[in-house]
Design a protein around this motif. Sequence first.
Motif, short mmCIF file in Angstrom:
data_model
loop_
_atom_site.label_atom_id
_atom_site.label_comp_id
_atom_site.label_asym_id
_atom_site.label_seq_id
_atom_site.Cartn_x
_atom_site.Cartn_y
_atom_site.Cartn_z
N ASN A 121 0.83 -50.28 -21.61
CA ASN A 121 1.46 -49.14 -22.29
C ASN A 121 0.64 -48.48 -23.39
N THR A 122 -0.68 -48.74 -23.48
CA THR A 122 -1.37 -48.32 -24.69
C THR A 122 -2.31 -47.14 -24.52
N THR A 123 -3.11 -47.15 -23.48
CA THR A 123 -3.96 -45.96 -23.29
C THR A 123 -4.20 -45.70 -21.81
N ALA A 167 -7.35 -52.24 -25.23
CA ALA A 167 -6.92 -50.88 -24.92
C ALA A 167 -7.72 -49.86 -25.74
N HIS A 168 -8.77 -50.32 -26.44
CA HIS A 168 -9.66 -49.39 -27.13
C HIS A 168 -11.08 -49.54 -26.63
N PRO A 169 -11.27 -49.21 -25.35
CA PRO A 169 -12.61 -49.26 -24.77
C PRO A 169 -13.47 -48.17 -25.38
N GLN A 218 -6.52 -58.10 -32.68
CA GLN A 218 -7.72 -57.27 -32.79
C GLN A 218 -7.50 -56.06 -31.89
N HIS A 219 -6.96 -55.02 -32.50
CA HIS A 219 -6.53 -53.88 -31.69
C HIS A 219 -7.70 -52.99 -31.27
N ASP A 220 -8.72 -52.92 -32.12
CA ASP A 220 -9.84 -52.01 -31.85
C ASP A 220 -11.12 -52.73 -32.26
N PHE A 282 -5.76 -50.57 -37.53
CA PHE A 282 -5.48 -50.45 -36.11
C PHE A 282 -6.63 -49.74 -35.40
N HIS A 283 -7.16 -48.68 -36.03
CA HIS A 283 -8.06 -47.82 -35.26
C HIS A 283 -9.35 -47.44 -35.98
N VAL A 284 -10.40 -47.45 -35.20
CA VAL A 284 -11.72 -46.99 -35.63
C VAL A 284 -11.89 -45.57 -35.10
N PHE A 467 0.88 -43.36 -27.12
CA PHE A 467 -0.11 -43.87 -28.07
C PHE A 467 -1.42 -43.10 -27.93
N HIS A 468 -2.10 -43.28 -26.79
CA HIS A 468 -3.47 -42.78 -26.68
C HIS A 468 -3.72 -42.14 -25.32
N GLY A 469 -4.81 -41.38 -25.28
CA GLY A 469 -5.14 -40.73 -24.03
C GLY A 469 -6.62 -40.38 -23.96
FE LIG Z 1 -4.30 -48.09 -30.48
#
Ligand SMILES: [Fe+2]
Length: 480
Positions: A121-123, A167-169, A218-220, A282-284, A467-469
Amino acid sequence: MTLQFPALPNFTGYNAPMRTDCEILDLEVTGEIPAEIEGTWYRCGPDPRFAPKLGDDIYVNGDGVVSLFRFHRGRVEFRMRHVRTERFLAEREAGRALFGAYRNPFTDDPLVATVSGSSANTTAFFHAGRLFALKEDGLPYELDPDTLETRGTWDFKGRLTSKTVTAHPKIDPATGEWLLFGYEAGGLGSRDMVFGVVDKHGNLIREDWFEAPYTAMQHDFAVTQDYVIFMVFPTTADVERMREGGDHWVWERDKESWIGILPRHGSVDQLRWFKRPAAYSFHVGNAYNEGSMVYIDLCLSHRNAFPGIPDADGAPYNPEEAAPFLTRWSFDAQDPEQSFSSRQLSPIPGELPRVDGRVVAAKHRVIYYGGINPELPLNISGPIGPGSNLLVRVDVESGAVSALHLRDADSFQEPQLVPAADHEGYLLVVVDHHDRMLASVAILEAAHPEKGPVATIKLPIRLRDAFHGCWVASGASNGA
Ligand SMILES: [Fe+2]
């Protein structure tokens, strides 16, 4: 059994589940869609199909739904479809929720003891011609890029041994490589991590295992031309706590953050960690290096921003502590502890930072993100509570900050840059209209979001916060 969602904030108002797979052709457009916008915008977010097993649930535990906006010659079509995860299919068969608390298998129905609970469900992520839905607790799900039908989990033709993929490739535009990592890679609560590289053709060419100092969300992560940086912030997991029905994650303010620096082309034996005080990100937005100097622009808060993650010591959620600010970390990879510095880049709190995909892992000049002005009206949507009431652009070289606020009844979802050959490009952003319970897409000049939309795409439905796209230009094999 009667299916009824609870009258609670994550299931009512703009957060009410949509539970909708649909297609809308020829969306209504006000203004002219710029000719450069030719391609597909994919997005992913949570949308629960069934009422929560335990009476309430956190926003991030909803089933993955992927949507697309396809732009062609000034016309736009929309498609949305739930990912048919193992979890989705098992619950569909049963006609009720079988998975309990977020990522706590001890609260699941015995019927799904051997079923993956990952919700994808994240990206939405596009690489080497394939579309994926990603969630950090499981394998990628591959989807048909046109119909969004689910093709199944993807383990790189059996080559991936990790149980999880972030989910943050990152796609390095210089090489076309997909860089990934996984935490809890060996299983629930484990300290196992992997770092992986997928070549531009989609082949997994590297998967190295190592251990985190402790098990953390470790989200990102951050990638530069020469380094990979892992960030272990003290949102921690404990299997015994889960076994007793407790949360997968708690916030432990007394633990230190550990930052791992890996020479990108070196071995994991060369990974070195340095410590910082407790914080969360959460995000870089992006990172780059100049020689051994590493620069990471990230949204940083004093505690985990999610109110659904409790303090280990029972302290109440403090929104001021949880407010993230875009911050630049600088350090010399040769001596990170002595050389470390931190500088706030914008006075406006916010999250969901994005850059031009063409500068990932290299020096960037501009970051866009969703901001919050607490003095303006706030509308409830998404995982934190209030949705963003500002869309912010930061020029990190000049320090200039500009922001767009639309109407008091509107909030923004994550912005997406569509690059252009000879200017900064355009931002696409879903706007939630809380008074109308409808959504639209605002198209903005990326260099001047404060001027307001150059065109608006109207939807006849609401869009629960994704969330992301990613953006995939017509004919491209990689997303950004
Ligand atoms: Fe995220």
